[in-house]
Design a protein around this motif. Structure first.
Motif, PDB file in Angstrom:
ATOM      1  N   UNK A  58      44.653  45.575  33.693  1.00 26.78           N
ATOM      2  CA  UNK A  58      44.268  44.717  34.840  1.00 26.78           C
ATOM      3  C   UNK A  58      44.692  45.641  36.444  1.00 26.78           C
ATOM      4  N   UNK A  59      45.738  46.759  36.175  1.00 22.32           N
ATOM      5  CA  UNK A  59      46.041  47.237  37.447  1.00 22.32           C
ATOM      6  C   UNK A  59      44.396  47.920  37.602  1.00 22.32           C
ATOM      7  N   UNK A  60      43.684  48.270  37.056  1.00 26.57           N
ATOM      8  CA  UNK A  60      42.876  48.897  37.612  1.00 26.57           C
ATOM      9  C   UNK A  60      42.444  47.966  38.611  1.00 26.57           C
ATOM     10  N   UNK A  61      41.254  46.891  37.583  1.00 26.97           N
ATOM     11  CA  UNK A  61      40.968  45.037  38.094  1.00 26.97           C
ATOM     12  C   UNK A  61      41.191  45.108  39.266  1.00 26.97           C
ATOM     13  N   UNK A  62      43.183  45.091  39.454  1.00 27.16           N
ATOM     14  CA  UNK A  62      43.238  44.579  40.612  1.00 27.16           C
ATOM     15  C   UNK A  62      43.700  45.403  41.964  1.00 27.16           C
ATOM     16  N   UNK A  63      43.616  46.807  41.392  1.00 26.19           N
ATOM     17  CA  UNK A  63      43.269  47.492  42.465  1.00 26.19           C
ATOM     18  C   UNK A  63      41.894  47.856  43.405  1.00 26.19           C
ATOM     19  N   UNK A  64      40.878  48.075  42.383  1.00 23.15           N
ATOM     20  CA  UNK A  64      39.491  47.722  42.526  1.00 23.15           C
ATOM     21  C   UNK A  64      39.358  46.516  43.942  1.00 23.15           C
ATOM     22  N   UNK A  65      40.169  45.460  43.323  1.00 24.25           N
ATOM     23  CA  UNK A  65      39.856  44.111  44.429  1.00 24.25           C
ATOM     24  C   UNK A  65      40.619  44.074  45.561  1.00 24.25           C
ATOM     25  N   UNK A  66      41.683  45.152  45.664  1.00 26.11           N
ATOM     26  CA  UNK A  66      42.709  45.113  46.492  1.00 26.11           C
ATOM     27  C   UNK A  66      41.543  46.225  47.343  1.00 26.11           C
ATOM     28  N   UNK A  67      41.543  47.551  47.366  1.00 27.96           N
ATOM     29  CA  UNK A  67      40.633  47.976  47.829  1.00 27.96           C
ATOM     30  C   UNK A  67      38.917  47.535  48.548  1.00 27.96           C
ATOM     31  N   UNK A  68      37.985  46.428  48.228  1.00 22.14           N
ATOM     32  CA  UNK A  68      37.442  46.111  48.856  1.00 22.14           C
ATOM     33  C   UNK A  68      37.976  45.505  49.876  1.00 22.14           C
ATOM     34  N   UNK A  69      39.457  44.793  49.293  1.00 20.31           N
ATOM     35  CA  UNK A  69      39.624  43.365  50.734  1.00 20.31           C
ATOM     36  C   UNK A  69      40.527  44.521  51.731  1.00 20.31           C
ATOM     37  N   UNK A  70      40.339  45.690  51.289  1.00 15.77           N
ATOM     38  CA  UNK A  70      40.984  46.223  52.880  1.00 15.77           C
ATOM     39  C   UNK A  70      40.668  46.757  52.887  1.00 15.77           C
ATOM     40  N   UNK A  71      38.776  47.343  52.811  1.00 16.18           N
ATOM     41  CA  UNK A  71      37.820  48.396  53.192  1.00 16.18           C
ATOM     42  C   UNK A  71      38.485  49.475  52.922  1.00 16.18           C
ATOM     43  N   UNK A  72      38.852  49.585  51.751  1.00 19.67           N
ATOM     44  CA  UNK A  72      39.741  51.277  51.818  1.00 19.67           C
ATOM     45  C   UNK A  72      38.913  51.587  51.370  1.00 19.67           C
ATOM     46  N   UNK A  73      39.126  53.325  50.408  1.00 22.72           N
ATOM     47  CA  UNK A  73      38.003  54.103  49.431  1.00 22.72           C
ATOM     48  C   UNK A  73      37.792  52.806  48.326  1.00 22.72           C
ATOM     49  N   UNK A  74      36.647  53.015  47.409  1.00 24.98           N
ATOM     50  CA  UNK A  74      37.037  52.469  46.730  1.00 24.98           C
ATOM     51  C   UNK A  74      37.544  53.266  45.683  1.00 24.98           C
ATOM     52  N   UNK A  75      38.562  52.567  45.138  1.00 23.95           N
ATOM     53  CA  UNK A  75      39.030  53.402  44.226  1.00 23.95           C
ATOM     54  C   UNK A  75      40.602  53.679  44.295  1.00 23.95           C
ATOM     55  N   UNK A  76      40.710  53.621  45.361  1.00 21.66           N
ATOM     56  CA  UNK A  76      42.002  53.616  46.582  1.00 21.66           C
ATOM     57  C   UNK A  76      43.505  53.586  46.020  1.00 21.66           C
ATOM     58  N   UNK A  77      43.527  52.186  45.996  1.00 19.00           N
ATOM     59  CA  UNK A  77      44.674  51.422  44.744  1.00 19.00           C
ATOM     60  C   UNK A  77      44.147  51.448  43.608  1.00 19.00           C
ATOM     61  N   UNK A  78      42.864  51.834  42.997  1.00 18.41           N
ATOM     62  CA  UNK A  78      42.959  51.620  41.378  1.00 18.41           C
ATOM     63  C   UNK A  78      43.862  52.195  41.287  1.00 18.41           C
ATOM     64  N   UNK A  79      43.171  53.727  41.623  1.00 18.24           N
ATOM     65  CA  UNK A  79      43.979  54.745  41.499  1.00 18.24           C
ATOM     66  C   UNK A  79      45.750  55.056  41.552  1.00 18.24           C
ATOM     67  N   UNK A  80      45.959  54.448  42.358  1.00 20.55           N
ATOM     68  CA  UNK A  80      47.646  54.867  42.513  1.00 20.55           C
ATOM     69  C   UNK A  80      48.156  53.669  41.118  1.00 20.55           C
ATOM     70  N   UNK A  81      47.892  52.486  41.013  1.00 17.84           N
ATOM     71  CA  UNK A  81      48.555  51.426  40.762  1.00 17.84           C
ATOM     72  C   UNK A  81      48.117  51.502  38.877  1.00 17.84           C
ATOM     73  N   UNK A  82      46.820  52.176  38.760  1.00 18.50           N
ATOM     74  CA  UNK A  82      46.925  52.457  36.698  1.00 18.50           C
ATOM     75  C   UNK A  82      48.166  53.713  36.582  1.00 18.50           C
ATOM     76  N   UNK A  83      48.630  54.495  38.075  1.00 20.59           N
ATOM     77  CA  UNK A  83      49.076  55.834  37.620  1.00 20.59           C
ATOM     78  C   UNK A  83      50.747  54.659  37.630  1.00 20.59           C
TER      79      UNK A  83
END
Lengths: 162, 281
Positions: A58-83
């Protein structure tokens, strides 16, 4: 632990979507630097209070979604949230027993770790120089965490009793 | 059987999941950074993001509609008059412009210089959406489905504001000229000197200008057209301060952008001329 896991899952997704919306809401520019990382707070809460490690997906999926919304590097928030989610799930059972203050400090440590990971990724991708101001969200998170925990606990208990 | 069980235990363990997901994230980041492999994934996810953006914008739209409904007629009449005056002013300037354009064309004919043809533009609206990113972005309501592409120049009525940085299917993120990771090739209008303008968070910064260069406060910066991203001659900023670097080898200048970057409402997107593209090929 829970009688109706489906409803809990629904509550989890609802709260995470609310966190995304809170992140997107425009704030006055003076307040923006104080804005806590809502999604990270909620991921920490749900990793702490659900028993399986599925929260990581779930953290991974929402992290990617946040990346897309924020226009950041795809996987940045995903990585920090999964950790973050991994760190919490690993010691969730012990942490549920700890005192209020200890838990609060642990939450701050996790969020700090989250900030460090994101700053590192920013530094690698576009040579971002970290500032002390980046740590301001930790203060607001410390204020908000007890209320958030109380609110989510109440929601969960009302689900369980109904 | 025992082997299978241990395999199962491995894939169920949090550590395994953690490593797997982090690996996926790293792969995504590298592919996104280097060669746009991640664009299809971004497009698919952006479809899920659109309802969220709409949900955030909806109360704001509602507020605007309500404001319009409540506002008094007298106010509207006053606003209408002001707009008419502005239109008159703009028309007058446009008339002067026509003669200037004709004169310019004649001069260019004499010099046998290439003609500059008008630009293809389109209007997009800026979504009022919070960006907690370290970089300065605004979100506009057009995306790859409307023909936008990465690196496209974005302006508003006052001047250049930035370029398209990240594309979604129905929205796009525009990186502003004041962002620390943004650089734009510019020319000083008065002297024709060409250099690069970097963002420094709130203004644009011209560094590494030789001390012998003629540069004054108040000089107008326009895009130089180098790099083929921004068309030539769009106004960008005015120089407000000049200082000599610590080791006295270079001049540093800061310039204020003409566009008010913290309150953008509508922006123009520019498509490069097809004629020019043909010449390039």
């Amino acid at each position: 632990m829970n009688k109706n896991p489906q409803q809990t899952t629904l509550l989890m997704h609802l709260s995470l979507l609310c966190a995304l919306l809170l992140t997107l809401l425009p704030w006055p520019s003076q307040l923006t630097i104080w804005q806590p990382h809502w999604l990270a707070l909620l991921i920490a809460y749900w990793s702490l209070y659900t028993d399986d490690s599925r929260v990581m997906y779930v953290a991974f999926a929402y992290g990617l979604l946040l990346d897309v919304l924020m226009g950041s590097l795809l996987g940045k928030h995903g990585m920090s949230l999964v950790a973050l989610s991994f760190l919490v799930t690993k010691s969730a059972k012990q942490l549920r027993m700890t005192s209020f203050w200890q838990l609060l400090i642990m939450v701050l440590v996790w969020l700090f770790n989250d900030i460090v990971i994101r700053a590192a990724i920013d530094w690698i991708s576009f040579r971002y120089q970290p500032e002390l101001l980046d740590l301001l969200p930790l203060l607001t998170a410390a204020v908000i965490w007890p209320w958030l925990k109380y609110l989510m606990d109440r929601c969960q208990t009302s689900l369980r009793t109904s | 059987m025992d082997n299978l069980k241990s395999n199962q235990r491995l894939t169920q363990s949090p550590l395994f999941k953690f490593l797997m997901l982090e690996f996926i994230c790293i792969v995504l980041m590298i592919s996104d950074k280097n060669n746009q492999l991640a664009q299809p994934i971004r497009n698919t996810l952006s479809l899920a993001a659109v309802p969220l953006l709409k949900l955030v914008e909806w109360p704001q739209d509602l507020y605007q509609v309500a404001q319009l409904a409540i506002s008094r007629q007298a106010q509207l009449i006053q606003e209408n008059n002001e707009l008419k005056e502005q239109l008159l002013d703009a028309r007058l300037k446009a008339q002067q412009n026509i003669s200037l354009v004709a004169e310019n064309d004649r001069l260019r004919d004499m010099l046998k210089a290439t003609q500059t043809s008008p630009l293809t533009t389109s209007v997009a609206f800026v979504s009022n959406i919070n960006q907690t990113q370290k970089s300065q972005h605004v979100v506009i309501d057009q995306g790859s489905a409307d023909g936008l592409f990465e690196g496209q120049a974005v302006l508003n009525l006052d001047g250049v504001i930035g370029q398209v940085d990240v594309l979604g299917q129905h929205y796009a993120h525009v990186i502003l000229i004041t962002d620390r990771s943004h650089a734009i090739p510019i020319e000083i209008l008065r002297t024709g000197m060409r250099t690069l303008a970097y963002g420094n968070g709130s203004e644009v910064l011209l560094s590494e200008i030789p001390t012998s260069a003629d540069i004054r406060s108040g000089d107008v910066l326009v895009t130089s057209g180098f790099g083929n991203r921004f068309p030539r001659g769009l106004q960008l900023a005015a120089i407000n301060a000049i200082s000599v670097s610590a080791d006295r080898t270079f001049i540093n200048a800061t310039a204020t952008p003409y566009a008010q970057l913290d309150r953008l409402t509508e922006v123009f997107l520019i498509w490069p001329n097809e004629d020019e593209a043909l010449v390039d090929e």
